[in-house]
Design a protein around this motif. Structure first.
Motif, PDB file in Angstrom:
ATOM      1  N   ALA A  14      60.025  18.195  43.579  1.00 60.03           N
ATOM      2  CA  ALA A  14      60.881  19.886  42.674  1.00 60.03           C
ATOM      3  C   ALA A  14      61.022  20.859  43.391  1.00 60.03           C
ATOM      4  O   ALA A  14      60.198  21.335  44.024  1.00 60.03           O
ATOM      5  N   ARG A  15      62.540  21.760  43.039  1.00 60.32           N
ATOM      6  CA  ARG A  15      62.437  22.059  43.626  1.00 60.32           C
ATOM      7  C   ARG A  15      63.105  22.991  41.889  1.00 60.32           C
ATOM      8  O   ARG A  15      64.095  22.993  41.120  1.00 60.32           O
ATOM      9  N   VAL A  16      62.591  24.192  41.511  1.00 67.29           N
ATOM     10  CA  VAL A  16      62.321  25.500  40.893  1.00 67.29           C
ATOM     11  C   VAL A  16      63.522  26.644  40.942  1.00 67.29           C
ATOM     12  O   VAL A  16      62.925  27.449  42.525  1.00 67.29           O
ATOM     13  N   VAL A  17      65.149  26.564  40.817  1.00 70.04           N
ATOM     14  CA  VAL A  17      66.027  27.242  41.561  1.00 70.04           C
ATOM     15  C   VAL A  17      65.611  28.755  40.469  1.00 70.04           C
ATOM     16  O   VAL A  17      66.596  28.848  39.026  1.00 70.04           O
ATOM     17  N   VAL A  18      65.047  29.257  40.623  1.00 71.22           N
ATOM     18  CA  VAL A  18      65.303  30.976  39.678  1.00 71.22           C
ATOM     19  C   VAL A  18      66.763  31.675  39.944  1.00 71.22           C
ATOM     20  O   VAL A  18      66.778  32.224  40.943  1.00 71.22           O
ATOM     21  N   TYR A  19      67.374  31.724  39.122  1.00 74.06           N
ATOM     22  CA  TYR A  19      68.152  32.851  39.269  1.00 74.06           C
ATOM     23  C   TYR A  19      68.614  33.984  37.985  1.00 74.06           C
ATOM     24  O   TYR A  19      69.653  34.524  37.700  1.00 74.06           O
ATOM     25  N   GLY A  20      68.018  33.641  37.062  1.00 73.72           N
ATOM     26  CA  GLY A  20      67.917  35.105  36.225  1.00 73.72           C
ATOM     27  C   GLY A  20      66.439  35.589  35.898  1.00 73.72           C
ATOM     28  O   GLY A  20      65.839  35.033  35.796  1.00 73.72           O
ATOM     29  N   ALA A  21      66.701  36.871  35.395  1.00 72.84           N
ATOM     30  CA  ALA A  21      65.165  37.433  34.785  1.00 72.84           C
ATOM     31  C   ALA A  21      64.851  37.921  33.171  1.00 72.84           C
ATOM     32  O   ALA A  21      64.307  38.425  33.077  1.00 72.84           O
ATOM     33  N   LEU A  22      65.599  36.505  31.949  1.00 66.95           N
ATOM     34  CA  LEU A  22      66.175  37.513  30.568  1.00 66.95           C
ATOM     35  C   LEU A  22      64.314  37.330  30.189  1.00 66.95           C
ATOM     36  O   LEU A  22      64.957  38.392  29.721  1.00 66.95           O
ATOM     37  N   SER A  23      63.494  37.016  30.384  1.00 65.74           N
ATOM     38  CA  SER A  23      62.514  37.477  29.901  1.00 65.74           C
ATOM     39  C   SER A  23      61.586  38.804  30.592  1.00 65.74           C
ATOM     40  O   SER A  23      60.954  38.971  29.799  1.00 65.74           O
ATOM     41  N   GLU A  24      62.268  39.007  31.195  1.00 59.92           N
ATOM     42  CA  GLU A  24      61.706  40.482  32.226  1.00 59.92           C
ATOM     43  C   GLU A  24      60.644  40.340  32.437  1.00 59.92           C
ATOM     44  O   GLU A  24      59.929  41.196  32.768  1.00 59.92           O
TER      45      GLU A  24
END
Ligand SMILES: NC(=O)c1ccc[n+]([C@@H]2O[C@H](COP(=O)([O-])OP(=O)(O)OC[C@H]3O[C@@H](n4cnc5c(N)ncnc54)[C@H](OP(=O)(O)O)[C@@H]3O)[C@@H](O)[C@H]2O)c1
Length: 351
Positions: free
Chosen positions: A248-258
């Motif tokens: 599986a690939r997890v594509v991180v495109y945001g950092a809403l949790s900071e």
């Protein structure tokens, strides 16, 4: 025909970053700046509407991946009318046209009456697209297309997304439904489950529910989800990564949790061929080349015109009441964008 432009303009100004977001927003001040003069290849856009996106909030906090020399005018995108050109065929051709514009460089942004744009980064708006939808035409819709493109190229059987009730998330719901690609949307409140269900989303999970991880693991296996579009980060990245199958690939495109991406099982990385990677729209646009980017922006306009893509707007504010509006957006992000309308006069209805 070039229009007369004033010598100075009203803007919002960020004087210093503050990791405390509410303080950062409250620290924004109204200011006067000289109206910039376009050089060769540039145009001056009279901004009619500019949204606040999560990337603007991160910028105010000093946590974003692109910085500006302070004091600076924030705002990564907007829409308006081109009122002057600095020379060059493309720039001259844009004069008088309504455009979506923006850019992530160390220059003043769109939360102002005028914005200096690179002509090649402007998207002329087609008939049927108003300036308010035009204001959010670049960042979110193109990101949804870009992420979807990753899934298409990898020929994955199914995908999942976090922050599913965001504007990007809703666009992904639509793209997946149209392509017949199973999409699991993860949200954090029951109202968001209902909202997405009403939009036709089929697979939904609330990350706050008691059996979230067990359900996530089961759905990932059933649907064979091998790609995740991850906008939350923090522990969420690890929870997804660990629940997803080998390869599986997890594509991180945001950092809403900071927060930093956490709790990623190293065994998954070493033995199961799983990967965590990033996605940045600026890179994706560059990879498309000029023609590919034009094709993508015209596809976005077609999707907006057909009603498939639509950015929800919860409030319109002028520069005077922008602070109040931005605080509201921060507290009610799912309700839609708060648009800054620099031409809105004080005392006119909030919209
Ligand atoms: N990488 C790129 O190039 C790129 C480009 C465009 C957008 N993005 C990212 O895409 C994401 C969505 O942007 P958008 O403009 O579509 O967002 P948006 O419409 O403003 O909505 C944000 C959503 O995220 C939820 N949320 C906020 N904090 C959360 C948290 N800690 N955990 C879980 N959910 C949370 C909000 O729910 P509540 O109402 O419950 O707060 C809301 O539904 C953002 O992370 C943005 O930075 C990245």
């Amino acid at each position: 025909m070039q229009q007369t432009v004033p010598e100075t303009m009203s803007t919002l100004i960020l004087n210093r970053h503050d990791t405390d977001l509410r303080q950062a927003i409250r620290g924004l001040s109204r200011g006067q700046r000289p109206v910039p003069r376009p050089r060769h290849g540039q145009v001056l856009v009279r901004i009619e509407a500019a949204p606040c996106n999560p990337s603007d909030l991160l910028f105010l906090q000093g946590l974003y991946g692109v910085d500006k020399t302070l004091p600076a005018v924030p705002g990564w995108e907007g829409a308006g009318t081109v009122v002057a050109a600095g020379g060059g065929w493309l720039a001259r051709r844009l004069v008088g046209k309504r455009v979506a514009c923006g850019g992530q460089t160390d220059t003043d942004g769109t939360w102002a009456e005028y914005y200096l744009a690179e002509a090649r980064a402007c998207v002329p708006l087609q008939r049927g697209i108003d300036l308010e939808q035009g204001a959010s035409l670049i960042i979110n819709p193109l990101t949804a297309l870009g992420l979807f493109d990753l899934a298409r190229k990898a020929r994955v059987p199914a995908v999942l997304q976090t922050a599913g009730a965001s504007q990007v998330g809703r666009m992904l719901v639509r793209l997946a439904a149209d392509a017949g690609l199973p999409l699991l949307s993860i949200v954090r409140r029951d109202e968001q489950v209902e909202l997405l269900r009403s939009m036709g989303a089929e697979h939904l999970l609330n990350s706050e529910s008691e059996r979230f991880e067990e359900q996530l693991r089961r759905i990932c296996a059933e649907l064979r989800i091998t790609m995740a579009f991850e906008a939350v980060a923090g522990e969420m990245t690890g929870r997804l990564f660990n629940a997803m199958p080998a390869g599986a690939r997890v594509v991180v495109y945001g950092a809403l949790s900071e927060s930093p991406c956490a709790a990623i099982d190293p065994i998954g990385l070493i033995f199961r061929g799983k990967r965590v990677e990033g996605f940045y729209l600026g890179d994706w646009i560059r990879e498309q080349g000029l023609l590919g980017a034009l094709r993508a922006s015209s596809k976005v306009q077609k999707l907006i015109r057909s009603g498939a893509f639509s950015t929800a707007i919860q409030r319109r504010v002028g520069l005077e009441d922008a602070v109040e509006g931005l605080l509201q957006y921060h507290e009610h992000m799912t309700d839609g964008k708060v648009l800054i309308l620099p031409g809105k006069k004080p005392g006119t209805p909030a919209g």
